[in-house]
Design a protein around this motif. Structure first.
Motif, mmCIF file in Angstrom:
data_model
loop_
_atom_site.group_PDB
_atom_site.id
_atom_site.type_symbol
_atom_site.label_atom_id
_atom_site.label_comp_id
_atom_site.label_asym_id
_atom_site.label_seq_id
_atom_site.Cartn_x
_atom_site.Cartn_y
_atom_site.Cartn_z
ATOM 1 N N TRP A 1 10.144 -69.156 46.977
ATOM 2 C CA TRP A 1 9.097 -68.858 45.995
ATOM 3 C C TRP A 1 8.031 -67.906 46.528
ATOM 4 O O TRP A 1 7.427 -67.165 45.757
ATOM 5 N N LEU B 1 1.415 -71.066 42.818
ATOM 6 C CA LEU B 1 2.127 -69.897 42.330
ATOM 7 C C LEU B 1 1.327 -69.188 41.240
ATOM 8 O O LEU B 1 1.253 -67.958 41.212
ATOM 9 N N ARG C 1 11.654 -63.796 42.668
ATOM 10 C CA ARG C 1 12.111 -65.014 41.991
ATOM 11 C C ARG C 1 10.940 -65.754 41.349
ATOM 12 O O ARG C 1 11.009 -66.183 40.202
ATOM 13 N N ALA C 2 9.836 -65.893 42.096
ATOM 14 C CA ALA C 2 8.654 -66.586 41.574
ATOM 15 C C ALA C 2 8.022 -65.801 40.431
ATOM 16 O O ALA C 2 7.613 -66.382 39.420
ATOM 17 N N MET D 1 7.403 -73.775 50.152
ATOM 18 C CA MET D 1 7.633 -72.784 49.098
ATOM 19 C C MET D 1 8.364 -71.562 49.648
ATOM 20 O O MET D 1 9.204 -70.979 48.962
ATOM 21 N N LEU E 1 3.961 -63.818 46.178
ATOM 22 C CA LEU E 1 5.101 -64.278 45.395
ATOM 23 C C LEU E 1 6.339 -63.442 45.682
ATOM 24 O O LEU E 1 6.250 -62.246 45.922
ATOM 25 N N THR E 2 7.478 -64.077 45.600
ATOM 26 C CA THR E 2 8.746 -63.357 45.668
ATOM 27 C C THR E 2 9.098 -62.912 44.249
ATOM 28 O O THR E 2 8.480 -63.350 43.270
#
Length: 120
Positions: A40, A3, A59-60, A35, A56-57
């Motif tokens: 994520w 991440l 959220r991540a 993930m 990445l989302t």
């Protein structure tokens, strides 16, 4: 680590991400799937129609600062610990790897169990 790497470098293919964190494509593919399932990362279109990239989302992106802080704190704590020891931690890891090459942990445990009457 993955991440943090995606945050630093942006979307990457599985191959690029695997190389950047020193893992195999297969291992990283499995981890990326986990993930993705956890929310994520997501897969987006790559540079051409055949390729896909991991990104990445939201959220991540919301927790990546905390992850980076945790990594910095961990590395600093390990450096402090290593400064207190008469030998480097990396030497311990190397010595353990060599010992396990001579005889696996599985074999060591199996031997102890074979001698334990309760194991039967």
């Amino acid at each position: 680590m993955e991440l943090l790497r995606l945050h630093a470098r942006g979307p990457m293919t599985i191959t690029e991400l695997a190389e950047s964190v020193n893992r195999t494509n297969s291992a990283l593919s499995q981890k990326a799937a986990a993930m993705r399932e956890a929310g994520w990362v997501e897969t987006v279109a790559g540079d051409d129609a055949r390729s896909k990239k991991v990104t990445l989302t939201g959220r991540a992106r919301g927790v990546v600062g905390r992850l980076a802080a945790e990594r910095r704190a961990t590395e600093a704590a390990l450096a402090d610990l290593e400064a207190e020891l008469p030998y480097p931690l990396s030497r311990v890891v190397t010595d353990i790897e060599r010992a396990l090459e001579r005889r696996s942990l599985h074999d060591r445990i199996a031997e102890k169990l074979a001698r334990d009457p309760e194991w039967g």
